[in-house]
Design an enzyme around this catalytic site. Structure first.
Site, PDB file in Angstrom:
ATOM      1  N   GLU A 242       0.828  -1.209   0.000  1.00  0.00           N
ATOM      2  CA  GLU A 242       0.000   0.000   0.000  1.00  0.00           C
ATOM      3  C   GLU A 242       0.863   1.260   0.000  1.00  0.00           C
ATOM      4  OE1 GLU A 242      -3.489   0.124  -0.268  1.00  0.00           O
ATOM      5  OE2 GLU A 242      -2.955  -1.909  -0.864  1.00  0.00           O
ATOM      6  N   TRP A 245       1.882   1.732  -3.514  1.00  0.00           N
ATOM      7  CA  TRP A 245       0.775   2.337  -4.270  1.00  0.00           C
ATOM      8  C   TRP A 245       0.800   3.851  -4.112  1.00  0.00           C
ATOM      9  CZ3 TRP A 245      -2.554   1.260  -7.991  1.00  0.00           C
ATOM     10  CH2 TRP A 245      -2.916  -0.068  -8.242  1.00  0.00           C
ATOM     11  N   TRP A 273     -21.501  11.839 -19.037  1.00  0.00           N
ATOM     12  CA  TRP A 273     -22.017  11.721 -17.673  1.00  0.00           C
ATOM     13  C   TRP A 273     -23.422  12.315 -17.579  1.00  0.00           C
ATOM     14  CZ3 TRP A 273     -18.902   8.661 -15.109  1.00  0.00           C
ATOM     15  CH2 TRP A 273     -17.526   8.683 -15.375  1.00  0.00           C
ATOM     16  N   ASN A 308     -10.511   2.926   3.406  1.00  0.00           N
ATOM     17  CA  ASN A 308     -10.209   2.804   1.980  1.00  0.00           C
ATOM     18  C   ASN A 308     -11.217   1.927   1.243  1.00  0.00           C
ATOM     19  OD1 ASN A 308      -8.330   3.368  -0.284  1.00  0.00           O
ATOM     20  ND2 ASN A 308      -8.107   1.134  -0.282  1.00  0.00           N
ATOM     21  N   TRP A 326     -16.408  11.553 -12.195  1.00  0.00           N
ATOM     22  CA  TRP A 326     -15.518  11.248 -11.077  1.00  0.00           C
ATOM     23  C   TRP A 326     -14.877  12.507 -10.508  1.00  0.00           C
ATOM     24  CZ3 TRP A 326     -10.448  12.736 -11.661  1.00  0.00           C
ATOM     25  CH2 TRP A 326      -9.982  12.942 -12.967  1.00  0.00           C
ATOM     26  N   TRP A 349      -9.688   7.809  -7.489  1.00  0.00           N
ATOM     27  CA  TRP A 349     -10.920   8.081  -8.236  1.00  0.00           C
ATOM     28  C   TRP A 349     -10.821   7.610  -9.679  1.00  0.00           C
ATOM     29  CZ3 TRP A 349     -15.763   9.212  -7.126  1.00  0.00           C
ATOM     30  CH2 TRP A 349     -16.060   9.611  -5.808  1.00  0.00           C
TER      31      TRP A 349
END
Length: 399
Positions: A242, A245, A273, A308, A326, A349
Site C-alpha cells: 500500500e 501504491w 455523464w 479505503n 468522477w 478516483w
C-alpha cells in the site's frame, strides 16, 4: 537554522482545500513550534506569496540557502521552479522513498501499470535504518524576526479522530508495527473490514510529513523480517504494498500532470455523464438509501476520514451507478478528507472510474449491497452511523 513555514493563500483559499485539513495543519504547526521551542528554537510563520516572503526573509537574515522538501504536484513544481530561478533553493528528498525519475523502464519511460512499477520499486536499494535520524536535543536560537501567530481558526472538530502533531504520529506508527502482536501482522485480513480498526490510520500524518515515507517503509521492512509466521509476513508485506501504491500515484502525477483535470487516458474524457445535481447532493449527504454508502459518506463529512474500502464503494456508486463525473467526487473528497492528497485522491478516483492507469474500465462495478454484507457482516459499521436502521434485522440491513 531558521525554521519557517509560509502560509500560501493560493493553497489555503483554493476551492478544493478542506477546512478540516487546514485545521489539522494549523494544529500540527503548533505542535511543531512547541517541539522547536523545547529545543531552544521556534517556528517563524509568514503569510503570503512564497517567493516574496522567502526573498524578504533572505534580506532580513542574510541567509545563504533555503532548504525545502521537494513536492511533485503541478502547483508545487511551478512554485518551486519559480523560487529556484531567483533564490538559492535546495530541494531535498523525503515525500517519497524513491522520487519520480528514479523508477523507470529500461527505455527511460515511466511505468503506467502498478505491478511492474512495484517490482522495479523494490529493485531499487531500500533506505537503511541508519538513514533515520533522531530529533536533535538542541537547536540554534532564532534571531528576532517578525512573524505571525499560528492561526487558531478553523478549529479542528472534536469528531476528527486525529490529534495533530508528530508525537501522535509516532505513537500510532509504533502501535501499528512494533508491538509483539502488532496489527500490521493482521493487516492483510483485517484491512477491508469496515467494522474493525484494521488499518494504520496514519494517512493524515504521512500526508503532512509527521511520519516520513522512509520511516514507514523501514518500519514495514523491519516487520516483514521479524514476522513470526507466513500469515503475519503477508500482513506486513501487504501494508508495504500500500505504501508503494502511494508512491506510484505520486509518480503518475509527476509524469502525467494532466490527470489533475482530465482522464489519464484521454479517450475517456468523452464519457457522457448524467451529472444529476440532486443525485449528487444525496450522495454527498449520505441519503442515497444504500446503507453502506450513506454510512460511509456521513463518516467522511463528520470525521474527515474514510476507510479505503468504503472509499472504493462510494466512488463506484457515484460513478458507475449514478453516472456522475468522477471529478465531482474527487473534489468533494478533497474538501473533506484530513488526509486529502492530490496524487492518491486522483489515482483512487480514476482507478474506480476506469479512466486511469488500470486496465478495467466500465465493467468493474462494486455492488453496494454485497460489499456491505461482505465487509460489515454484522452491520456494526452501518448501525453506528445510521441509527435509524438500528433495529433492522441483519438479513435486510444492507439492502
Amino acid at each position: 537554522v531558521i525554521p519557517v513555514f509560509v502560509l500560501d493563500p493560493a493553497l489555503l483559499d483554493a476551492p478544493h482545500v478542506g477546512e478540516k485539513r487546514v485545521a489539522f495543519l494549523f494544529g500540527s504547526l503548533s505542535e511543531l513550534d512547541a517541539g522547536l521551542q523545547a529545543r531552544g528554537s521556534r517556528l517563524v510563520i509568514r503569510h503570503g506569496e512564497p517567493l516574496a516572503e522567502l526573498r524578504a526573509l533572505l534580506g532580513e537574515t542574510g541567509a545563504t540557502g533555503i532548504f525545502a522538501e521537494e513536492d511533485f504536484s503541478p502547483y508545487a513544481r511551478q512554485r518551486d521552479t519559480g523560487v529556484a530561478e531567483v533564490l538559492p533553493l535546495h530541494r531535498t528528498e523525503g515525500l517519497t522513498v524513491h522520487p519520480p525519475g528514479t523508477v523507470l523502464k529500461a527505455d527511460g519511460a515511466p511505468y503506467t501499470v502498478f505491478t511492474p512499477f512495484g517490482r522495479a520499486w523494490r529493485a531499487v536499494p531500500p533506505p537503511s535504518e541508519r538513514a533515520l535520524l533522531d530529533a536533535p536535543a538542541s537547536l540554534p536560537t532564532v534571531p528576532d524576526l517578525p512573524g505571525l501567530p499560528i492561526p487558531d481558526s478553523p478549529a479542528l472538530p472534536a469528531a476528527v479522530p486525529f490529534p495533530p502533531g508528530e508525537a501522535e504520529a509516532q505513537r500510532r506508527l509504533g502501535a501499528f508495527v512494533h508491538l509483539d502482536d502488532a496489527p500490521i501482522y493482521r493487516y492483510a485480513e483485517a484491512r477491508d473490514r469496515l467494522d474493525q480498526d484494521g488499518t494504520s490510520q496514519l494517512s493524515p500524518y504521512l500526508r503532512l510529513g509527521m511520519v516520513s515515507a522512509r520511516q514507514a517503509v523501514v518500519s514495514a521492512m523491519r516487520a516483514i523480517e521479524a514476522a513470526p509466521s507466513p500469515k503475519a509476513r503477508k500482513g506486513a508485506e501487504t501494508w508495504l504494498n500500500e505504501l508503494i501504491w502511494r508512491e506510484f500515484y505520486v509518480h503518475i502525477l509527476y509524469h502525467f500532470p494532466h490527470v489533475r483535470g482530465s482522464s489519464f487516458r484521454p479517450v475517456y474524457d468523452n464519457i457522457p455523464w448524467e451529472n444529476d445535481p440532486d443525485a449528487f447532493a444525496a450522495w454527498c449527504q449520505g441519503r442515497t438509501g444504500y446503507p453502506v454508502v450513506d454510512a460511509a459518506m456521513r463518516v467522511l463529512v463528520e470525521t474527515g476520514w474514510m476507510h479505503n474500502r468504503a472509499r472504493m464503494i462510494v466512488a463506484s456508486f457515484l460513478v458507475k451507478d449514478l453516472l456522475i463525473d468522477w471529478r465531482w467526487g474527487e473534489r468533494f473528497f478533497s474538501q473533506h478528507l484530513v488526509d486529502g492528497d492530490p496524487a492518491a485522491n486522483n489515482g483512487g478516483w480514476q482507478w474506480t472510474a476506469g479512466t486511469g492507469t488500470d486496465a478495467a474500465p466500465y465493467f468493474r462495478i462494486f455492488n453496494p449491497v454485497l460489499q456491505g454484507k461482505k465487509h460489515d457482516p454484522d452491520g456494526i459499521f452501518v448501525r453506528r452511523r445510521l441509527p435509524e436502521l438500528a433495529r433492522i434485522p441483519d438479513r435486510y440491513l444492507h439492502a
